[in-house]
Design a protein around this motif. Sequence first.
Motif, PDB file in Angstrom:
ATOM      1  N   GLN A 162       1.794  -6.026 -20.113  1.00  0.00           N
ATOM      2  CA  GLN A 162       1.819  -4.727 -19.474  1.00  0.00           C
ATOM      3  C   GLN A 162       1.481  -4.831 -17.998  1.00  0.00           C
ATOM      4  N   SER A 163       0.494  -5.668 -17.663  1.00  0.00           N
ATOM      5  CA  SER A 163       0.078  -5.761 -16.275  1.00  0.00           C
ATOM      6  C   SER A 163       1.195  -6.298 -15.402  1.00  0.00           C
ATOM      7  N   SER A 164       2.093  -7.127 -16.000  1.00  0.00           N
ATOM      8  CA  SER A 164       3.176  -7.676 -15.203  1.00  0.00           C
ATOM      9  C   SER A 164       4.191  -6.616 -14.820  1.00  0.00           C
ATOM     10  N   THR A 165       4.242  -5.505 -15.571  1.00  0.00           N
ATOM     11  CA  THR A 165       5.192  -4.446 -15.263  1.00  0.00           C
ATOM     12  C   THR A 165       4.587  -3.347 -14.408  1.00  0.00           C
ATOM     13  N   ARG A 166       3.310  -3.391 -14.153  1.00  0.00           N
ATOM     14  CA  ARG A 166       2.695  -2.382 -13.320  1.00  0.00           C
ATOM     15  C   ARG A 166       3.084  -2.586 -11.862  1.00  0.00           C
ATOM     16  N   PRO A 167       3.176  -1.502 -11.099  1.00  0.00           N
ATOM     17  CA  PRO A 167       3.549  -1.656  -9.694  1.00  0.00           C
ATOM     18  C   PRO A 167       2.461  -2.398  -8.920  1.00  0.00           C
ATOM     19  N   GLN A 168       2.892  -3.161  -7.937  1.00  0.00           N
ATOM     20  CA  GLN A 168       1.978  -3.874  -7.062  1.00  0.00           C
ATOM     21  C   GLN A 168       2.156  -3.358  -5.649  1.00  0.00           C
ATOM     22  N   PHE A 169       1.051  -3.293  -4.913  1.00  0.00           N
ATOM     23  CA  PHE A 169       1.072  -2.697  -3.585  1.00  0.00           C
ATOM     24  C   PHE A 169       0.516  -3.671  -2.555  1.00  0.00           C
ATOM     25  N   LYS A 170       1.015  -3.558  -1.332  1.00  0.00           N
ATOM     26  CA  LYS A 170       0.519  -4.364  -0.225  1.00  0.00           C
ATOM     27  C   LYS A 170      -0.686  -3.665   0.397  1.00  0.00           C
ATOM     28  N   TYR A 171      -1.731  -4.431   0.638  1.00  0.00           N
ATOM     29  CA  TYR A 171      -2.903  -3.865   1.292  1.00  0.00           C
ATOM     30  C   TYR A 171      -2.640  -3.755   2.793  1.00  0.00           C
ATOM     31  N   VAL A 172      -2.803  -2.537   3.311  1.00  0.00           N
ATOM     32  CA  VAL A 172      -2.644  -2.280   4.739  1.00  0.00           C
ATOM     33  C   VAL A 172      -3.976  -1.735   5.246  1.00  0.00           C
ATOM     34  N   GLU A 173      -4.608  -2.500   6.136  1.00  0.00           N
ATOM     35  CA  GLU A 173      -5.960  -2.141   6.574  1.00  0.00           C
ATOM     36  C   GLU A 173      -6.002  -0.765   7.221  1.00  0.00           C
ATOM     37  N   SER A 174      -4.956  -0.403   7.950  1.00  0.00           N
ATOM     38  CA  SER A 174      -4.948   0.901   8.622  1.00  0.00           C
ATOM     39  C   SER A 174      -4.893   2.062   7.646  1.00  0.00           C
ATOM     40  N   GLN A 175      -4.514   1.796   6.374  1.00  0.00           N
ATOM     41  CA  GLN A 175      -4.414   2.848   5.361  1.00  0.00           C
ATOM     42  C   GLN A 175      -5.636   2.899   4.444  1.00  0.00           C
ATOM     43  N   ALA A 176      -6.656   2.127   4.755  1.00  0.00           N
ATOM     44  CA  ALA A 176      -7.820   2.056   3.874  1.00  0.00           C
ATOM     45  C   ALA A 176      -8.492   3.416   3.723  1.00  0.00           C
ATOM     46  N   ASP A 177      -8.708   4.121   4.832  1.00  0.00           N
ATOM     47  CA  ASP A 177      -9.360   5.435   4.757  1.00  0.00           C
ATOM     48  C   ASP A 177      -8.513   6.438   3.984  1.00  0.00           C
ATOM     49  N   ALA A 178      -7.209   6.407   4.220  1.00  0.00           N
ATOM     50  CA  ALA A 178      -6.324   7.331   3.501  1.00  0.00           C
ATOM     51  C   ALA A 178      -6.349   7.050   1.999  1.00  0.00           C
ATOM     52  N   TYR A 179      -6.386   5.762   1.647  1.00  0.00           N
ATOM     53  CA  TYR A 179      -6.446   5.409   0.224  1.00  0.00           C
ATOM     54  C   TYR A 179      -7.742   5.914  -0.409  1.00  0.00           C
ATOM     55  N   GLN A 180      -8.861   5.745   0.281  1.00  0.00           N
ATOM     56  CA  GLN A 180     -10.148   6.196  -0.256  1.00  0.00           C
ATOM     57  C   GLN A 180     -10.166   7.703  -0.439  1.00  0.00           C
ATOM     58  N   GLN A 181      -9.615   8.434   0.515  1.00  0.00           N
ATOM     59  CA  GLN A 181      -9.587   9.897   0.400  1.00  0.00           C
ATOM     60  C   GLN A 181      -8.700  10.335  -0.768  1.00  0.00           C
ATOM     61  N   CYS A 182      -7.555   9.684  -0.889  1.00  0.00           N
ATOM     62  CA  CYS A 182      -6.646  10.035  -1.986  1.00  0.00           C
ATOM     63  C   CYS A 182      -7.258   9.681  -3.338  1.00  0.00           C
ATOM     64  N   LEU A 183      -7.918   8.531  -3.425  1.00  0.00           N
ATOM     65  CA  LEU A 183      -8.564   8.132  -4.675  1.00  0.00           C
ATOM     66  C   LEU A 183      -9.666   9.108  -5.049  1.00  0.00           C
ATOM     67  N   THR A 184     -10.441   9.545  -4.077  1.00  0.00           N
ATOM     68  CA  THR A 184     -11.495  10.535  -4.349  1.00  0.00           C
ATOM     69  C   THR A 184     -10.915  11.823  -4.912  1.00  0.00           C
ATOM     70  N   ALA A 185      -9.803  12.281  -4.325  1.00  0.00           N
ATOM     71  CA  ALA A 185      -9.169  13.504  -4.819  1.00  0.00           C
ATOM     72  C   ALA A 185      -8.662  13.328  -6.246  1.00  0.00           C
ATOM     73  N   GLU A 186      -8.067  12.163  -6.547  1.00  0.00           N
ATOM     74  CA  GLU A 186      -7.568  11.904  -7.902  1.00  0.00           C
ATOM     75  C   GLU A 186      -8.707  11.879  -8.914  1.00  0.00           C
ATOM     76  N   LEU A 187      -9.814  11.253  -8.559  1.00  0.00           N
ATOM     77  CA  LEU A 187     -10.954  11.172  -9.475  1.00  0.00           C
ATOM     78  C   LEU A 187     -11.566  12.545  -9.716  1.00  0.00           C
ATOM     79  N   LEU A 188     -11.670  13.350  -8.659  1.00  0.00           N
ATOM     80  CA  LEU A 188     -12.225  14.696  -8.817  1.00  0.00           C
ATOM     81  C   LEU A 188     -11.346  15.555  -9.719  1.00  0.00           C
ATOM     82  N   MET A 189     -10.057  15.311  -9.678  1.00  0.00           N
ATOM     83  CA  MET A 189      -9.134  16.133 -10.462  1.00  0.00           C
ATOM     84  C   MET A 189      -9.038  15.672 -11.914  1.00  0.00           C
ATOM     85  N   HIS A 190      -9.017  14.355 -12.140  1.00  0.00           N
ATOM     86  CA  HIS A 190      -8.686  13.852 -13.472  1.00  0.00           C
ATOM     87  C   HIS A 190      -9.854  13.240 -14.240  1.00  0.00           C
ATOM     88  N   LEU A 191     -10.857  12.715 -13.545  1.00  0.00           N
ATOM     89  CA  LEU A 191     -11.924  12.000 -14.250  1.00  0.00           C
ATOM     90  C   LEU A 191     -13.240  12.752 -14.264  1.00  0.00           C
TER      91      LEU A 191
END
Length: 471
Positions: A294-323
Amino acid sequence: MRGGMHKKLDVLQSLFSSKAGVCCLVETWQTDHCTAVEVPGYSRHSVCRPVMQRGPIRGGICVYVAAHLSQHAKVWRVAADSSYIWLRLSHVKVSGSEVYLCVCYIAPSSSTVNAGNCPYDSLQNDIVDAQDAGGCIIVCGDMNARTAEQADYISLADLQGFVDVPDEGAYLGAEVPQRCNYDKAPTAGTWGHELLELCRATELLIVNGRTPGDAAGEYTYTSPQGQSVVDYFLVSAQHLSSVKDMTVMRDAQYCNLSRDMPHDSEKSDHFPLHLDLSCSISTPSAEARGTPSQSSTRPQFKYVESQADAYQQCLTAELLMHLVPLLTEAIDIDSVIAILSTCMVEAARQTLPEKRKRSENNTFPRNPWFDAECKSAKKVKNRVLQSAASEHEKKLAVQQFRSVIAKVKAKWLERRSAELCEMARKDPQAFWRVFKTQQHDVCPVELAAQFEAFRASWGPSLLRVLSRQNY
């Protein structure tokens, strides 16, 4: 709920204040030109009312699913006449069975919407299909059916004196409490008979008048003409014990409580029903943790340092909504891991570029001889293998494909061999660089030609080294 939804926004807010996992509204009068109200923290699934040329405005269904359940809720089926909508709540389980929820607005039996058809026929077929899938069936809504206290299951008591039959508990897989009902009116003129037959045929039981919170079977509808029970919850017989309680919410804030009181057209004639059901959210352990396949079929993403803050903000929103909303409820660790993984992937999908991985099935970049003729032969072979062809025909297709690639490869090897031999003769050093970087089947040169190229390239230098050593 009757009337324009936008006019009753305050009513909606009070209904959703209970923080129910799923809220079902019927008779919304929603049309294609009237968008249903969006409620923060809920996703919406809706069905528009049928367009009528004459007669009263009826119909329309909206189902609101709380954020922590929305990822599991998918529309399963919708009635052809828009009289009901099915949601499948995957991983939301009652006694191990996934929930199939059907929300109905069945127009009165005298309505021209029915056009002589019985909506309960198609509903029964859908219920059977959901049962075949092993689901816990829940049907609710305005059924426009009066059932009095008539039996909603096949009674075997009258046959026990003649044949050996099990009791109702063994037949339905559960003890069946007696059903009470304030509404003693006969079923004639409504869909009452059809609803009872539906229950008998599918082993669903009416929850009204059977469970804590509504043991007496309270009225669900009131009008200047009288009161009745036409709004119901039905559940699979084996899951009736999972119902904690069902209550009829008689609230003057948004309902007309009695025919003896002045009728307010801005309020609903139907009382909301509230069902409290024991259920759990669970996912298979392998899916939660992720197996290698299953893990081999999951999408893989490139880490972009300039997007680190945006990723953290988006992850926080997802966790607040779903978890986060689930942390106050009983939830197993596998579900937490699955939801956390889903939130991380979704946050990455919205903020990070996805890696492109070459398909392992594409052999062309690795085999230079695999040309257009080979690809065409492969398509033909795959088409035959995926068709309803016989085993003999499939075997012939594979043999023909192998024959094509063998012929193409042989021609390519012959041509490439000649090219490299010519290179070995004219430019030995260039040949040797090519040879060292290729696989042996890609550089098919006879050993004698390899030796001659090696001697031509390195022979003089080797002789000079040997000569110096001899001196």
